[in-house]
Design a protein around this motif. Structure first.
Motif, mmCIF file in Angstrom:
data_model
loop_
_atom_site.group_PDB
_atom_site.id
_atom_site.type_symbol
_atom_site.label_atom_id
_atom_site.label_comp_id
_atom_site.label_asym_id
_atom_site.label_seq_id
_atom_site.Cartn_x
_atom_site.Cartn_y
_atom_site.Cartn_z
ATOM 1 N N UNK A 78 0.806 -1.220 0.000
ATOM 2 C CA UNK A 78 0.000 0.000 0.000
ATOM 3 C C UNK A 78 0.845 1.279 0.000
ATOM 4 N N UNK A 114 0.598 3.198 -3.035
ATOM 5 C CA UNK A 114 -0.601 4.040 -3.125
ATOM 6 C C UNK A 114 -0.334 5.383 -2.438
ATOM 7 N N UNK A 165 -10.439 -8.142 -0.506
ATOM 8 C CA UNK A 165 -9.758 -7.658 0.694
ATOM 9 C C UNK A 165 -9.506 -8.773 1.707
ATOM 10 N N UNK A 214 -5.918 -9.734 3.180
ATOM 11 C CA UNK A 214 -5.710 -9.748 4.622
ATOM 12 C C UNK A 214 -5.121 -11.081 5.079
ATOM 13 N N UNK A 241 -0.975 -9.858 4.741
ATOM 14 C CA UNK A 241 -1.424 -8.722 5.551
ATOM 15 C C UNK A 241 -0.425 -7.566 5.533
ATOM 16 N N UNK A 258 -0.790 -4.370 3.385
ATOM 17 C CA UNK A 258 -1.762 -3.313 3.661
ATOM 18 C C UNK A 258 -1.252 -2.274 4.654
ATOM 19 N N UNK A 259 0.013 -2.388 5.049
ATOM 20 C CA UNK A 259 0.579 -1.396 5.963
ATOM 21 C C UNK A 259 1.906 -0.888 5.412
ATOM 22 N N UNK A 260 2.354 0.261 5.954
ATOM 23 C CA UNK A 260 3.732 0.696 5.711
ATOM 24 C C UNK A 260 4.454 0.653 7.046
ATOM 25 N N UNK A 270 -2.282 -1.809 11.427
ATOM 26 C CA UNK A 270 -3.652 -2.118 11.001
ATOM 27 C C UNK A 270 -3.635 -2.667 9.576
ATOM 28 N N UNK A 326 -5.503 -3.917 7.264
ATOM 29 C CA UNK A 326 -6.826 -4.126 6.682
ATOM 30 C C UNK A 326 -7.145 -2.958 5.774
ATOM 31 N N UNK A 327 -8.242 -3.089 5.045
ATOM 32 C CA UNK A 327 -8.584 -2.024 4.101
ATOM 33 C C UNK A 327 -8.883 -0.710 4.807
ATOM 34 N N UNK A 328 -9.328 -0.802 6.080
ATOM 35 C CA UNK A 328 -9.657 0.435 6.787
ATOM 36 C C UNK A 328 -8.434 1.068 7.456
ATOM 37 N N UNK A 347 -4.254 2.269 6.289
ATOM 38 C CA UNK A 347 -3.636 3.315 5.467
ATOM 39 C C UNK A 347 -4.353 3.503 4.132
ATOM 40 N N UNK A 348 -4.845 2.404 3.564
ATOM 41 C CA UNK A 348 -5.521 2.485 2.267
ATOM 42 C C UNK A 348 -6.708 3.446 2.341
#
Lengths: 494, 60
Positions: free
Chosen positions: A73, A76, A214, A218, A222, A225-227, B30, B32-34, B36-37
């Motif tokens: 992500x 993004x 998603x 996840x 997983x 979805x983080x940095x 976190x 999950x989609x909720x 940073x995305x």
């Protein structure tokens, strides 16, 4: 994907694009302002789509998708920070536009030369742009070559793709200058966004809908979805990527020149808002694209293969795959032809126009037209050679172009800025960026772009304070902007 | 700069800073989609809205 289908799709695209380029011919393109900035009469719709197509090259669906594949992500976030930086247009756009119209500027460097009252400023800033943008175009050309080669399993050789892209870029630039570029850009922008959105929707459906998509992310990965996630996007890497790109809308002449083109401030507004909506959708599409590839093909050796793999997967009908592939090719070409035109105008207006005595608008236009294929061929030759320096310069392009940003900001917001300040900051920090990239040095772990902006700002401020500012020109320039911007508000309150 | 520009400029600066800070602090865990995305998407939408208001007066 069959080679035949690819060729047919390319042929249809070329016919439609040529027809649109032909239709775009209106009026006579017999002076610099007409040929290179469309007589400052571009409408908002074309401006918005063309700005989008010029900004978004093949990088998005190949590079950004690959970056998402590799680092999750954070890719993004990187693109969104760039996106936020386009807000600079809301501040600089009307200022560029107003002075462009008043003083008749055709190029951003011409504006700097006039504002700092020194022709050498225009010459040096233009040379810097050419130095960093020709290799960047070369990489785009090479991208088309690799894409066609990869998608057809070598049936279309690398060189054929590169030649095709070079010829199309020259033709689109030549037919009617910026008009044909802007109109074909618009077609390409629509092609890019519609087809890629359809592909992403198909893939998400194939992966079990948005919820399923998603959930898979996840459970399977997983950390994507983080940095900093898997570690790719450490904070310093993130800073190093985002800082130069934040200033892209000012530092890259092929987009900042577009601030001179809209027919009115209303069109300029349309351009900005249109771009923001387009960019937001396209960014999400490209990132979801990368995520999908990482779910479907988690073990690719090279992240740049993510897009070709996805396009030839079972979830995408072959004909749609071929159309998207042509869309990516179009994205590259729409970036190259704009750069080509901008660089030609820089060369004709700022380098030839200032270094040669007794030139006039007609002579500059002639030189500009002659230079278009010359620059294209230079880029083509660069794309053929795989010399280390080219790769370095193209990676350095966003970092290298940033060295002119303090001078651009100073032109509008700092009366004390001087031409000596501009020349020292652009030359000094430009050389520094090249040196850092060549030797791979990262002082304090920070990328060359960050050093570029810091050092060029310092040099600009210090040298300006030590030298005499062009007071008369600065006052005239700035008070004109102030009065005109003031009028906007008065009109509103009436 | 006009006072209107100062006001919106500060709002944009705030949005950009949040875009740098939160993902690397509060949201690092976190997955999950909720996380940073979502945050970056919302910030991007806020940027669109700010630009809409910032350029409202631009006329013919």
């Amino acid at each position: 994907m069959s080679t035949n289908m690819v060729w047919w799709t390319i042929a249809i695209y070329i016919i439609i694009a040529l027809y649109i380029a032909y239709l775009s011919r209106s009026g006579k393109q017999n002076n610099m302002a007409s040929y290179f900035i469309g007589d400052r009469k571009l409408n908002g719709f074309v401006s918005a789509l063309s700005y989008s197509a010029t900004t978004y090259s093949a990088f998005m669906l190949v590079g950004l998708a690959g970056l998402t594949y590799k680092g999750g992500v954070g890719a993004f976030g990187f693109e969104i920070i760039y996106f936020m930086g386009v807000s600079l247009v809301a501040f600089f756009g009307p200022r560029f536009w107003l002075v462009g119209k008043k003083y008749g500027y055709v190029t951003p460097s011409e504006m700097l030369g006039d504002r700092y009252d020194n022709k050498m400023v225009a010459v040096v800033v233009s040379i810097t742009s050419c130095l960093f943008l020709i290799p960047y175009s070369a990489v785009q050309l090479a991208g088309v070559g690799y894409l066609l080669q990869g998608m057809t399993n070598d049936a279309i050789p690398f060189t054929t793709g590169v030649v095709l892209a070079t010829v199309l870029a020259i033709v689109f630039s030549f037919i009617a200058g910026i008009r044909s570029v802007a109109w074909t850009d618009s077609l390409q922008a629509l092609l890019m966004i519609i087809t890629s959105t359809v592909v992403v929707l198909l893939i998400i459906k194939g992966l079990g809908g948005l919820g399923g998509f998603f959930d898979l992310l996840k459970t399977d990965q997983p950390e994507s979805l983080t940095v900093p996630g898997n570690g790719f996007f450490s904070f310093t890497t993130f800073l190093g990527l985002t800082i130069p790109w934040f200033f892209f809308s000012l530092s890259n002449p092929q987009v900042s020149q577009r601030l001179f083109m809209p027919s009115s401030l209303k069109s300029l507004r349309y351009m900005l808002m249109g771009f923001l909506v387009f960019g937001f959708i396209y960014t999400i599409v490209s990132v979801v694209w990368g995520f999908s590839a990482s779910l479907m093909f988690p073990d690719l050796a090279n992240a740049d293969l993510a897009t070709p793999k996805l396009l030839s997967s079972d979830l995408v009908p072959p004909i749609l795959g071929a159309i998207v592939m042509v869309g990516i090719m179009a994205a590259a070409i729409s970036t190259i032809d704009s750069i080509l035109l901008t660089l030609s105008s820089l060369f004709a207006r700022d380098i030839y126009g200032n270094l040669k005595n007794e030139t006039d608008d007609q002579k500059q236009l002639f030189v500009g037209k002659v230079v278009i294929p010359v620059i294209a061929i230079l880029a083509f030759l660069f794309a053929q050679l795989e010399v280390n320096l080219i790769a370095v310069l193209s990676v350095a392009s966003s970092a290298g172009l940033i060295v002119a940003v303090p001078a651009i900001v100073g032109a509008f917001f700092w009366k004390r800025g001087t031409s000596a300040g501009v020349l020292t900051s652009v030359i000094g920090s430009g050389l520094m960026v090249i040196l850092f990239e060549l030797t791979n040095i990262k002082p304090l772990g920070l990328a060359s772009g960050i050093w570029g902006i810091v050092v060029s700002s310092l040099l600009f401020i210090i040298v300006s304070l030590l030298t005499t500012a062009p007071e008369k020109k600065a006052n005239e320039f700035l008070s004109y902007i102030k009065t005109e911007l003031g009028k906007l508000k008065t009109v509103k309150t009436k | 700069m006009e006072s209107r520009e100062w006001k919106w400029g500060l709002v944009i600066l705030g949005i950009v800073l949040i875009g740098y800070i939160l993902p690397y602090t509060l949201l690092t865990n976190i997955a999950a989609w909720y996380g940073s995305l979502l945050l970056w998407s919302l910030l991007a939408i806020m940027i669109i809205i700010v630009n809409y208001f910032l350029t409202k007066d631009w006329g013919e």
